[in-house]
Each structure stands twice: as structure tokens, then as C-alpha cells.
Design a protein around this motif. Structure first.
Motif, PDB file in Angstrom:
ATOM      1  N   GLU A  39     -11.973  -0.170   9.698  1.00  0.00           N
ATOM      2  CA  GLU A  39     -10.915  -0.322   8.693  1.00  0.00           C
ATOM      3  C   GLU A  39     -10.577  -1.812   8.519  1.00  0.00           C
ATOM      4  O   GLU A  39      -9.656  -2.336   9.121  1.00  0.00           O
ATOM      5  CB  GLU A  39      -9.673   0.469   9.132  1.00  0.00           C
ATOM      6  CG  GLU A  39      -8.503   0.419   8.165  1.00  0.00           C
ATOM      7  CD  GLU A  39      -8.871   0.854   6.762  1.00  0.00           C
ATOM      8  OE1 GLU A  39      -9.202  -0.032   5.950  1.00  0.00           O
ATOM      9  OE2 GLU A  39      -8.850   2.064   6.487  1.00  0.00           O
ATOM     10  N   ASP A  65      -9.659  -3.263   5.664  1.00  0.00           N
ATOM     11  CA  ASP A  65      -8.611  -3.496   4.663  1.00  0.00           C
ATOM     12  C   ASP A  65      -7.252  -3.760   5.316  1.00  0.00           C
ATOM     13  O   ASP A  65      -6.491  -4.592   4.844  1.00  0.00           O
ATOM     14  CB  ASP A  65      -8.526  -2.299   3.718  1.00  0.00           C
ATOM     15  CG  ASP A  65      -7.528  -2.533   2.596  1.00  0.00           C
ATOM     16  OD1 ASP A  65      -7.722  -3.500   1.832  1.00  0.00           O
ATOM     17  OD2 ASP A  65      -6.553  -1.758   2.500  1.00  0.00           O
ATOM     18  N   PHE A  66      -6.957  -3.059   6.419  1.00  0.00           N
ATOM     19  CA  PHE A  66      -5.676  -3.272   7.098  1.00  0.00           C
ATOM     20  C   PHE A  66      -5.551  -4.731   7.544  1.00  0.00           C
ATOM     21  O   PHE A  66      -4.495  -5.357   7.404  1.00  0.00           O
ATOM     22  CB  PHE A  66      -5.555  -2.352   8.315  1.00  0.00           C
ATOM     23  CG  PHE A  66      -5.244  -0.913   7.985  1.00  0.00           C
ATOM     24  CD1 PHE A  66      -5.314  -0.442   6.689  1.00  0.00           C
ATOM     25  CD2 PHE A  66      -4.882  -0.022   8.987  1.00  0.00           C
ATOM     26  CE1 PHE A  66      -5.033   0.892   6.381  1.00  0.00           C
ATOM     27  CE2 PHE A  66      -4.602   1.301   8.706  1.00  0.00           C
ATOM     28  CZ  PHE A  66      -4.678   1.759   7.396  1.00  0.00           C
ATOM     29  N   GLN A  80      -5.112  -7.228   4.512  1.00  0.00           N
ATOM     30  CA  GLN A  80      -3.749  -7.269   3.973  1.00  0.00           C
ATOM     31  C   GLN A  80      -2.790  -7.979   4.925  1.00  0.00           C
ATOM     32  O   GLN A  80      -1.931  -8.755   4.489  1.00  0.00           O
ATOM     33  CB  GLN A  80      -3.268  -5.847   3.677  1.00  0.00           C
ATOM     34  CG  GLN A  80      -4.029  -5.175   2.542  1.00  0.00           C
ATOM     35  CD  GLN A  80      -3.349  -3.910   2.061  1.00  0.00           C
ATOM     36  OE1 GLN A  80      -2.148  -3.884   1.849  1.00  0.00           O
ATOM     37  NE2 GLN A  80      -4.142  -2.845   1.894  1.00  0.00           N
ATOM     38  N   ALA A  81      -2.943  -7.735   6.216  1.00  0.00           N
ATOM     39  CA  ALA A  81      -2.075  -8.395   7.193  1.00  0.00           C
ATOM     40  C   ALA A  81      -2.329  -9.898   7.226  1.00  0.00           C
ATOM     41  O   ALA A  81      -1.392 -10.705   7.303  1.00  0.00           O
ATOM     42  CB  ALA A  81      -2.300  -7.793   8.574  1.00  0.00           C
ATOM     43  N   LEU A 133      -9.979  -0.187  15.302  1.00  0.00           N
ATOM     44  CA  LEU A 133      -9.869  -0.100  13.840  1.00  0.00           C
ATOM     45  C   LEU A 133     -10.904   0.828  13.215  1.00  0.00           C
ATOM     46  O   LEU A 133     -11.842   0.383  12.562  1.00  0.00           O
ATOM     47  CB  LEU A 133     -10.047  -1.504  13.229  1.00  0.00           C
ATOM     48  CG  LEU A 133      -9.014  -2.562  13.614  1.00  0.00           C
ATOM     49  CD1 LEU A 133      -9.486  -3.935  13.187  1.00  0.00           C
ATOM     50  CD2 LEU A 133      -7.678  -2.228  12.957  1.00  0.00           C
ATOM     51  N   THR A 176      -5.730   2.391  14.533  1.00  0.00           N
ATOM     52  CA  THR A 176      -5.623   3.382  13.478  1.00  0.00           C
ATOM     53  C   THR A 176      -5.558   4.759  14.143  1.00  0.00           C
ATOM     54  O   THR A 176      -5.686   4.878  15.360  1.00  0.00           O
ATOM     55  CB  THR A 176      -6.841   3.298  12.544  1.00  0.00           C
ATOM     56  OG1 THR A 176      -8.039   3.347  13.339  1.00  0.00           O
ATOM     57  CG2 THR A 176      -6.830   2.002  11.750  1.00  0.00           C
ATOM     58  N   ALA A 193      -1.087   2.905  13.713  1.00  0.00           N
ATOM     59  CA  ALA A 193      -0.744   2.596  12.321  1.00  0.00           C
ATOM     60  C   ALA A 193      -1.418   3.593  11.393  1.00  0.00           C
ATOM     61  O   ALA A 193      -2.620   3.833  11.493  1.00  0.00           O
ATOM     62  CB  ALA A 193      -1.200   1.180  11.968  1.00  0.00           C
ATOM     63  N   ASP A 218      -1.084   3.292   7.964  1.00  0.00           N
ATOM     64  CA  ASP A 218      -1.415   2.617   6.712  1.00  0.00           C
ATOM     65  C   ASP A 218      -1.345   1.104   6.932  1.00  0.00           C
ATOM     66  O   ASP A 218      -1.002   0.640   8.030  1.00  0.00           O
ATOM     67  CB  ASP A 218      -0.473   3.057   5.570  1.00  0.00           C
ATOM     68  CG  ASP A 218       1.005   2.909   5.926  1.00  0.00           C
ATOM     69  OD1 ASP A 218       1.348   2.003   6.738  1.00  0.00           O
ATOM     70  OD2 ASP A 218       1.824   3.687   5.414  1.00  0.00           O
ATOM     71  N   ALA A 219      -1.672   0.344   5.887  1.00  0.00           N
ATOM     72  CA  ALA A 219      -1.719  -1.111   6.016  1.00  0.00           C
ATOM     73  C   ALA A 219      -0.343  -1.688   6.364  1.00  0.00           C
ATOM     74  O   ALA A 219      -0.236  -2.620   7.165  1.00  0.00           O
ATOM     75  CB  ALA A 219      -2.251  -1.730   4.731  1.00  0.00           C
ATOM     76  N   PHE A 255       0.397  -1.078   9.956  1.00  0.00           N
ATOM     77  CA  PHE A 255      -0.442  -1.957  10.788  1.00  0.00           C
ATOM     78  C   PHE A 255       0.203  -3.344  10.900  1.00  0.00           C
ATOM     79  O   PHE A 255       0.322  -3.903  11.976  1.00  0.00           O
ATOM     80  CB  PHE A 255      -1.843  -2.051  10.200  1.00  0.00           C
ATOM     81  CG  PHE A 255      -2.753  -3.000  10.925  1.00  0.00           C
ATOM     82  CD1 PHE A 255      -3.321  -2.653  12.142  1.00  0.00           C
ATOM     83  CD2 PHE A 255      -3.067  -4.249  10.401  1.00  0.00           C
ATOM     84  CE1 PHE A 255      -4.181  -3.529  12.818  1.00  0.00           C
ATOM     85  CE2 PHE A 255      -3.913  -5.123  11.065  1.00  0.00           C
ATOM     86  CZ  PHE A 255      -4.458  -4.755  12.269  1.00  0.00           C
TER      87      PHE A 255
END
Length: 334
Positions: free
Chosen positions: A223, A225-226, A229-230, A284, A312, A328, A330-331, A334
Motif C-alpha cells: 500500500e 498510496d498511504f 499521502q502522508a 503495508l 494496514t 490504519a 485509510d490514508a 495512517f
């Protein structure tokens, strides 16, 4: 001394997985460990695969006194789509294995396999007992395969075994009745070293804290994408990635961010030096049929360090550790 022929799905070097960990812990047996075959078209996808076309002609290596490691010859592609192709491949592999068994004086060893494709090999190699160690839902890998065919071969293989092991409960339930659930674990003595003071590795010295780290194969089931974005939301957070990037995985978005640092692969014995300096370890897995039934070595290695873990919700196996980790969904979480 007992004799074991192990047909692995991971090469002995450079990353120790369940296959190597299990075989290295059977000291009272002589073991022939066979690295998996590459397909003859593998160099078209990955130029680094070219040496695998002839590696089977090289002398074996001996990681331990009782273990000899050979590479298997290359095979035809599309064996996960057409059973006839798999039968051709496995006949070729069986001939190679029988030759090596003869050289080592093996007559009726325990045959220990890790892939559904070996269903078309096991009757061609003499053995006193057959073990299948199921470490993944093989039909969920995607790519050039017929999932129904892979599942059918696996069930047929499980029906031939004297014992089947599985790393996830769902896998064990599917392969009953001769199946035992044995999840992965960690080399505790090694990874507990991360709980002690460790020198800062050279390639970490210039990366400021807070520092969040991932160790493992950089493959499509992660994952990313998490983290992206962070990393965009918090430029003062730094993310360290340790592991080999798999072909076909696009990490360009993360590589473009200055607070993401890709350090490549590290020898397993050096990993505690890195983990000791992570403010949190990252597990992740993206939501998928494959991730659901993974038994992640990295997760148990993280636990052994005593470092905080952010994860995740997959794989299912980690949920029993929910009181010990941060999960977590979702983003934002996370």
C-alpha cells in the motif's frame, strides 16, 4: 542421516524466507535445495534475469555443511495457463533432479515442495514421503495464469501429500484434511538486537527523525498510496524503504518526494542496525486476495525488535496482535 529434496519458490540467496529458515533448522538431514526455474522469456522482462538461463550449469553452493543448493534449468512460460506446458516443464525438471540425486546417492528422500506446479513432478521423482508447505494463495498472484487451474493443481497436490503445512488458517482450511497450520515467525535472537543500542548505518546518518521504515520486497501488493499521502502532508516526516524493487512496480511518485529514501537491499544480519533507528516500523499490505492470507516475515521481525508498528488491516493474521500495534484503515488514519 535423513535425506530431503526441497523444491523452493525462493532462491537461497540473497533473502532468507521461510524456505531457507525451515531447511537450515533440520541439522540431522542431508538436503538438496533447488532454487526455482526462470522462464526462457524472463530476460525480456528483466535484464538481470539473463544469468539465470545458464546458472544451472554452475557448481552448487553449500550455505551449510548439510545443505547443497542447485539452480534449476529454465522452463517454458505460460505453465500457469496450460497444464500441458507445465507437464513438459516438470518432466524436464524431474530429469535434472534425478541426476543430482544420483550424484549425491539419494534414493528415497523426503520430497518437500512449495508450488502447485510440482503436482506434475512428484510422481517422476522417487521419494519416501511428500510434504507441501503452502506459504501463499498462489492463484491470487495475477499475471499470466488461470487461477482455476492453479487452484485445481494445488488441491490435487495436497491430495498426494503425506503432510501439508500452511502459513495461514484460510489456506490450511482449504487444503484439509492432511494439513497443519504453522504461521511464520522470526529469527528472534537476531532481530531482538534492534532493542539494544546500535551504531547508525552510514546511509541513515543524514536522514532526520521522525523516521519511519519499511523492510521487504517492494512489490505490487504493498500500500504505497498511504505513504505518498502522508509524505506530502508532512514534509518533516521521513520514510525509509529497504528492499528490492520488483519488475513492473512503479515507485516514481514516491521517488519524486524528497522525504522518501530508497536504500536498496541489505544483508539480513545488518537489518537490526537499521530497525533500531526506526521511530516506527511499517507493515503495508494493500487489500487483496493475496494479502489477506500472507504470513508476513517482516511483521514478526518487527515485533521482535520491540519498535512501534503501524500497519494496514491486512493480512488477517496480524489482527490477533491488534492490542500491540497501530492499525490504519485509510490514508488519513495512517
Amino acid at each position: 542421516m535423513r535425506q530431503i529434496v526441497c523444491l523452493a519458490t525462493s532462491p537461497w540467496y540473497p533473502i532468507p524466507t521461510r524456505k531457507q529458515q525451515v531447511m537450515s533448522r533440520i541439522p540431522d538431514a542431508e538436503i538438496l535445495y533447488f532454487d526455482p526455474s526462470a522462464t526462457i522469456i524472463a530476460p525480456l522482462r528483466d535484464k538481470h534475469a539473463k544469468p539465470l538461463m545458464t546458472k544451472y550449469k554452475e557448481p552448487p553452493v553449500h550455505p551449510q555443511e548439510n545443505i547443497t543448493v542447485y539452480s534449476l534449468p529454465p522452463v517454458l512460460p505460460f505453465f500457469y495457463k496450460k497444464r500441458a506446458i507445465n507437464r513438459i516443464n516438470q518432466k524436464k525438471i524431474a530429469k535434472f533432479i534425478r541426476e543430482k540425486m544420483k550424484e549425491h546417492g539419494f534414493e528415497d528422500p523426503v520430497l518437500w515442495v512449495y508450488s502447485p506446479v510440482t503436482v506434475d513432478l512428484v510422481d517422476l521423482v522417487p521419494h519416501s514421503a511428500l510434504v507441501y508447505d503452502c506459504v501463499d494463495r498462489h492463484s491470487a498472484y495475477g499475471g499470466l495464469m488461470d487461477p482455476a487451474l492453479v487452484d485445481a493443481m494445488e488441491l490435487e497436490l495436497a491430495g498426494k501429500t503425506d503432510m501439508t503445512f500452511a502459513t495461514a488458517e484460510a489456506l490450511a482450511e482449504r487444503l484439509q484434511p492432511k494439513t497443519r497450520f504453522i504461521p511464520n515467525g522470526a529469527n528472534f535472537e537476531r532481530f531482538a538486537e534492534a532493542a539494544k543500542p546500535q551504531p547508525v548505518p552510514e546511509d541513515l546518518k543524514d536522514i532526520p527523525h521522525p523516521l519511519f521504515g519499511f523492510v521487504g520486497a517492494l512489490q505490487s501488493c504493498i500500500e504505497y498510496d498511504f505513504v505518498e499521502q502522508a509524505a506530502k502532508a508532512r514534509s518533516d516526516w521521513h520514510f525509509v524503504w529497504i528492499g528490492k524493487e520488483k519488475p513492473g512496480v512503479d515507485l516514481s511518485a514516491l521517488r519524486a518526494l524528497p522525504n522518501n529514501h530508497f536504500l536498496g537491499m541489505k544483508p539480513n544480519e545488518q537489518l537490526p542496525q537499521y530497525l533500531a533507528h526506526f521511530d516506527a516500523c511499517l507493515n503495508l499490505f494493500a487489500k487483496s486476495d493475496l494479502s489477506k492470507d500472507v504470513s508476513p516475515l517482516k511483521f514478526y521481525e518487527y515485533l521482535a525488535t520491540g519498535r512501534p508498528i503501524v500497519s494496514t488491516r491486512q493480512p488477517d493474521q496480524i489482527l490477533q496482535y491488534a492490542p500491540l500495534i497501530h492499525i490504519a484503515d485509510d490514508a488519513a488514519g495512517f
